[in-house]
Write a protein that holds these residues in place. Structure first.
Motif, PDB file in Angstrom:
ATOM      1  N   ALA A   1     -23.448 -58.188  38.404  1.00 23.96           N
ATOM      2  CA  ALA A   1     -22.832 -57.953  39.709  1.00 23.96           C
ATOM      3  C   ALA A   1     -21.993 -59.139  40.170  1.00 23.96           C
ATOM      4  CB  ALA A   1     -23.910 -57.656  40.742  1.00 23.96           C
TER       5      ALA A   1
ATOM      6  N   SER B   1     -19.175 -61.914  40.959  1.00 29.43           N
ATOM      7  CA  SER B   1     -17.761 -61.923  41.315  1.00 29.43           C
ATOM      8  C   SER B   1     -17.111 -63.065  40.545  1.00 29.43           C
ATOM      9  CB  SER B   1     -17.588 -62.152  42.813  1.00 29.43           C
ATOM     10  OG  SER B   1     -18.178 -61.101  43.543  1.00 29.43           O
TER      11      SER B   1
ATOM     12  N   GLN C   1     -17.400 -55.732  38.362  1.00 29.10           N
ATOM     13  CA  GLN C   1     -17.233 -57.038  38.973  1.00 29.10           C
ATOM     14  C   GLN C   1     -16.039 -57.060  39.921  1.00 29.10           C
ATOM     15  OE1 GLN C   1     -18.142 -57.186  35.558  1.00 29.10           O
ATOM     16  NE2 GLN C   1     -20.112 -58.130  35.914  1.00 29.10           N
ATOM     17  N   SER C   2     -16.172 -57.856  40.967  1.00 28.23           N
ATOM     18  CA  SER C   2     -15.026 -58.141  41.829  1.00 28.23           C
ATOM     19  C   SER C   2     -14.303 -59.322  41.212  1.00 28.23           C
ATOM     20  CB  SER C   2     -15.497 -58.503  43.240  1.00 28.23           C
ATOM     21  OG  SER C   2     -16.123 -57.406  43.845  1.00 28.23           O
TER      22      SER C   2
ATOM     23  N   LEU D   1     -14.945 -62.618  48.515  1.00 28.87           N
ATOM     24  CA  LEU D   1     -15.835 -62.103  47.472  1.00 28.87           C
ATOM     25  C   LEU D   1     -17.281 -62.080  47.970  1.00 28.87           C
ATOM     26  CD1 LEU D   1     -14.335 -63.859  44.327  1.00 28.87           C
ATOM     27  CD2 LEU D   1     -14.173 -61.422  44.915  1.00 28.87           C
ATOM     28  N   ARG D   2     -17.688 -63.100  48.699  1.00 25.06           N
ATOM     29  CA  ARG D   2     -19.049 -63.175  49.225  1.00 25.06           C
ATOM     30  C   ARG D   2     -19.304 -62.056  50.250  1.00 25.06           C
ATOM     31  NH1 ARG D   2     -22.652 -67.288  48.855  1.00 25.06           N
ATOM     32  NH2 ARG D   2     -22.156 -66.789  46.720  1.00 25.06           N
ATOM     33  N   GLU D   3     -18.289 -61.728  51.046  1.00 30.13           N
ATOM     34  CA  GLU D   3     -18.428 -60.629  52.012  1.00 30.13           C
ATOM     35  C   GLU D   3     -18.628 -59.294  51.305  1.00 30.13           C
ATOM     36  OE1 GLU D   3     -14.966 -60.878  54.508  1.00 30.13           O
ATOM     37  OE2 GLU D   3     -15.637 -62.762  55.411  1.00 30.13           O
ATOM     38  N   LYS D   4     -17.931 -59.094  50.190  1.00 29.94           N
ATOM     39  CA  LYS D   4     -18.067 -57.851  49.427  1.00 29.94           C
ATOM     40  C   LYS D   4     -19.436 -57.737  48.769  1.00 29.94           C
ATOM     41  CE  LYS D   4     -13.215 -57.324  48.108  1.00 29.94           C
ATOM     42  NZ  LYS D   4     -12.281 -57.304  46.966  1.00 29.94           N
ATOM     43  N   LYS D   5     -19.924 -58.858  48.236  1.00 34.73           N
ATOM     44  CA  LYS D   5     -21.203 -58.893  47.512  1.00 34.73           C
ATOM     45  C   LYS D   5     -21.970 -60.135  47.946  1.00 34.73           C
ATOM     46  CE  LYS D   5     -19.544 -56.642  43.299  1.00 34.73           C
ATOM     47  NZ  LYS D   5     -19.422 -56.832  41.852  1.00 34.73           N
ATOM     48  N   PRO D   6     -22.701 -60.042  49.056  1.00 27.09           N
ATOM     49  CA  PRO D   6     -23.347 -61.230  49.628  1.00 27.09           C
ATOM     50  C   PRO D   6     -24.341 -61.943  48.712  1.00 27.09           C
ATOM     51  CG  PRO D   6     -23.442 -59.382  51.155  1.00 27.09           C
ATOM     52  CD  PRO D   6     -22.888 -58.856  49.871  1.00 27.09           C
ATOM     53  N   ASP D   7     -25.018 -61.227  47.845  1.00 32.04           N
ATOM     54  CA  ASP D   7     -26.048 -61.854  47.012  1.00 32.04           C
ATOM     55  C   ASP D   7     -25.591 -62.150  45.585  1.00 32.04           C
ATOM     56  OD1 ASP D   7     -27.880 -61.737  49.128  1.00 32.04           O
ATOM     57  OD2 ASP D   7     -28.355 -59.653  48.653  1.00 32.04           O
ATOM     58  N   ALA D   8     -24.360 -61.812  45.271  1.00 31.60           N
ATOM     59  CA  ALA D   8     -23.873 -61.974  43.898  1.00 31.60           C
ATOM     60  C   ALA D   8     -23.382 -63.398  43.660  1.00 31.60           C
ATOM     61  CB  ALA D   8     -22.740 -60.992  43.627  1.00 31.60           C
TER      62      ALA D   8
END
Length: 169
Positions: free
Chosen positions: A13, A15, A38-39, A63-70
């Motif tokens: 997952a 980014s 993946q972003s 990128l963090r906003e799209k996938k906070p824990d990735a």
């Protein structure tokens, strides 16, 4: 190496911020095709260590906003200075409050290593140093190996059959 990382459940997952000095980013295109989960963001046409730090932080925050824990993987060009990049990142209050650097992996091919074309500061800063092309490059003498760092562990693999994931925390 990045391709192998992205097939691992640990990074599936993740980014990626992909950097290419050229204006056309072939690597980002290839990653987008082969890893649709993946972003992927691009910084093209400039070296990431010399680029505007605000641009890099905006991309990382998006990128963090799209996938906070990735995890976010920054794949820089071979010309980039890890020391300059890390210095740029950690000198920002914005970075310190939103991110941490988990690991720094330095990749160099054996030909460049044998010619001394590497940054001792980048090697010293790195958690892992991966030397590629040892199967096709002239053998590196023990003094050449020792000159890069006494902390580097060498292991031999052939045609990318190494399990690099065993090195990464």
């Amino acid at each position: 190496i990045l391709d192998q990382m992205l097939t691992s459940p640990i990074f599936e997952a993740a980014s990626i911020i992909e950097n290419e000095i050229a204006t056309q980013d072939f690597d980002a295109h290839k990653l987008t095709e082969s890893h649709s989960g993946q972003s992927i963001a691009q910084i093209s046409g400039e070296c990431i260590c010399c680029s505007d730090p605000d641009n890099l932080l905006v991309i990382a925050k998006t990128l963090r906003e799209k996938k906070p824990d990735a995890p976010i993987i920054i794949e820089s060009t071979g010309a980039a200075s890890a020391l300059q990049l890390v210095t740029k990142l950690v000198s920002s209050d914005d970075f310190e409050s939103n991110f941490e650097i988990a690991q720094l992996i330095y990749v160099i091919d054996a030909f460049r290593l044998a010619r001394g074309e590497y940054s001792e500061a980048d090697v010293a800063l790195s958690d892992i140093v991966i030397v590629t092309k040892l199967d096709v490059a002239p053998a590196l003498s023990e003094p050449a190996r020792a000159s890069i760092s006494s902390a580097v562990t060498y292991f031999k693999s052939s045609k990318s059959d190494a399990n690099f994931l065993s090195l990464i925390n």
